[in-house]
Design a protein around this motif. Structure first.
Motif, mmCIF file in Angstrom:
data_model
loop_
_atom_site.group_PDB
_atom_site.id
_atom_site.type_symbol
_atom_site.label_atom_id
_atom_site.label_comp_id
_atom_site.label_asym_id
_atom_site.label_seq_id
_atom_site.Cartn_x
_atom_site.Cartn_y
_atom_site.Cartn_z
ATOM 1 N N GLY A 1 -0.648 0.163 20.034
ATOM 2 C CA GLY A 1 -0.394 -0.444 18.746
ATOM 3 C C GLY A 1 1.080 -0.408 18.407
ATOM 4 O O GLY A 1 1.889 0.157 19.119
ATOM 5 N N VAL A 2 1.398 -1.029 17.293
ATOM 6 C CA VAL A 2 2.778 -1.127 16.820
ATOM 7 C C VAL A 2 2.885 -0.443 15.464
ATOM 8 O O VAL A 2 2.056 -0.672 14.585
ATOM 9 N N ILE A 3 3.886 0.391 15.302
ATOM 10 C CA ILE A 3 4.184 1.033 14.019
ATOM 11 C C ILE A 3 5.389 0.304 13.438
ATOM 12 O O ILE A 3 6.459 0.286 14.046
ATOM 13 N N ASP A 4 5.220 -0.315 12.263
ATOM 14 C CA ASP A 4 6.329 -1.047 11.653
ATOM 15 C C ASP A 4 7.075 -0.168 10.649
ATOM 16 O O ASP A 4 6.689 0.969 10.379
ATOM 17 N N ALA A 5 8.165 -0.693 10.097
ATOM 18 C CA ALA A 5 9.009 0.071 9.179
ATOM 19 C C ALA A 5 8.251 0.483 7.924
ATOM 20 O O ALA A 5 8.473 1.567 7.383
ATOM 21 N N GLU A 6 7.349 -0.349 7.459
ATOM 22 C CA GLU A 6 6.567 -0.035 6.261
ATOM 23 C C GLU A 6 5.680 1.187 6.511
ATOM 24 O O GLU A 6 5.649 2.127 5.717
ATOM 25 N N TYR A 7 4.978 1.191 7.614
ATOM 26 C CA TYR A 7 4.102 2.318 7.965
ATOM 27 C C TYR A 7 4.938 3.572 8.213
ATOM 28 O O TYR A 7 4.603 4.662 7.760
ATOM 29 N N LEU A 8 6.024 3.403 8.967
ATOM 30 C CA LEU A 8 6.892 4.523 9.296
ATOM 31 C C LEU A 8 7.490 5.141 8.037
ATOM 32 O O LEU A 8 7.545 6.372 7.912
ATOM 33 N N GLY A 10 6.221 5.231 5.053
ATOM 34 C CA GLY A 10 5.175 5.998 4.388
ATOM 35 C C GLY A 10 4.924 7.322 5.081
ATOM 36 O O GLY A 10 4.769 8.363 4.428
ATOM 37 N N SER A 11 4.907 7.292 6.393
ATOM 38 C CA SER A 11 4.686 8.502 7.182
ATOM 39 C C SER A 11 5.804 9.508 6.955
ATOM 40 O O SER A 11 5.561 10.703 6.762
ATOM 41 N N ILE A 12 7.037 9.045 6.969
ATOM 42 C CA ILE A 12 8.187 9.929 6.761
ATOM 43 C C ILE A 12 8.182 10.486 5.346
ATOM 44 O O ILE A 12 8.432 11.679 5.136
ATOM 45 N N SER A 13 7.880 9.648 4.359
ATOM 46 C CA SER A 13 7.927 10.102 2.959
ATOM 47 C C SER A 13 6.901 11.201 2.683
ATOM 48 O O SER A 13 7.120 12.045 1.816
ATOM 49 N N ARG A 14 5.811 11.207 3.425
ATOM 50 C CA ARG A 14 4.805 12.261 3.247
ATOM 51 C C ARG A 14 5.258 13.599 3.832
ATOM 52 O O ARG A 14 4.685 14.634 3.543
ATOM 53 N N ARG A 15 6.296 13.563 4.676
ATOM 54 C CA ARG A 15 6.774 14.783 5.336
ATOM 55 C C ARG A 15 8.052 15.334 4.722
ATOM 56 O O ARG A 15 8.606 16.309 5.218
ATOM 57 N N VAL A 23 13.037 5.821 1.899
ATOM 58 C CA VAL A 23 13.018 5.789 3.363
ATOM 59 C C VAL A 23 13.135 4.347 3.849
ATOM 60 O O VAL A 23 13.905 4.057 4.779
ATOM 61 N N LYS A 24 12.418 3.437 3.224
ATOM 62 C CA LYS A 24 12.471 2.009 3.618
ATOM 63 C C LYS A 24 13.887 1.468 3.446
ATOM 64 O O LYS A 24 14.400 0.752 4.309
ATOM 65 N N ALA A 25 14.532 1.826 2.328
ATOM 66 C CA ALA A 25 15.910 1.391 2.097
ATOM 67 C C ALA A 25 16.847 1.965 3.155
ATOM 68 O O ALA A 25 17.756 1.271 3.636
ATOM 69 N N THR A 26 16.616 3.200 3.549
ATOM 70 C CA THR A 26 17.435 3.831 4.583
ATOM 71 C C THR A 26 17.253 3.126 5.921
ATOM 72 O O THR A 26 18.228 2.860 6.633
ATOM 73 N N ILE A 27 16.022 2.788 6.257
ATOM 74 C CA ILE A 27 15.758 2.069 7.510
ATOM 75 C C ILE A 27 16.442 0.704 7.482
ATOM 76 O O ILE A 27 17.057 0.282 8.466
#
Length: 105
Positions: A1-8, A10-15, A23-27
């Motif tokens: 599968g593919v992990i996009d910036a939106e999913y990533l 969210g994953s980072i913000s939970r950690r 996080v999205k703005a940083t990416i």
């Protein structure tokens, strides 16, 4: 599968303490900066991730003076993984995906 910036994001913000939007703005800004520095001829190194460079080439010339900057073309963006990222390779395991249905002939 593919992990996009939106999913990533969210994953980072939970950690961490950053919001998904932070996080999205940083990416997004990392993408813009990466493009700019590569265009300017720099190698970009992200610690723990790796090196990004642009490879260039031209047709062959018998006389080196004939190979002018105008005749050199950017071919691709290259990535070389950092040694810390490469360490995960020893832990990667593959298995057959039995959920995929086989086509009948």
């Amino acid at each position: 599968g593919v992990i996009d910036a939106e999913y990533l994001s969210g994953s980072i913000s939970r950690r961490c303490t950053l919001t998904r939007g932070d996080v999205k703005a940083t990416i997004t800004e990392l993408t813009c900066s990466l493009q700019q520095y590569l265009t300017d001829g720099y190698t970009v190194y992200l610690e723990g991730i790796g090196y990004f460079t642009i490879s260039a080439s031209s047709e062959g010339f018998a006389d080196p003076q004939a190979c002018t900057p105008r005749r050199v073309k950017a071919k691709r963006i290259c990535f070389r993984a950092d040694k810390h990222l490469k360490k995960i390779l020893k832990d990667v395991r593959y298995k057959a995906d039995t959920s995929v249905s086989k086509k009948k002939k």
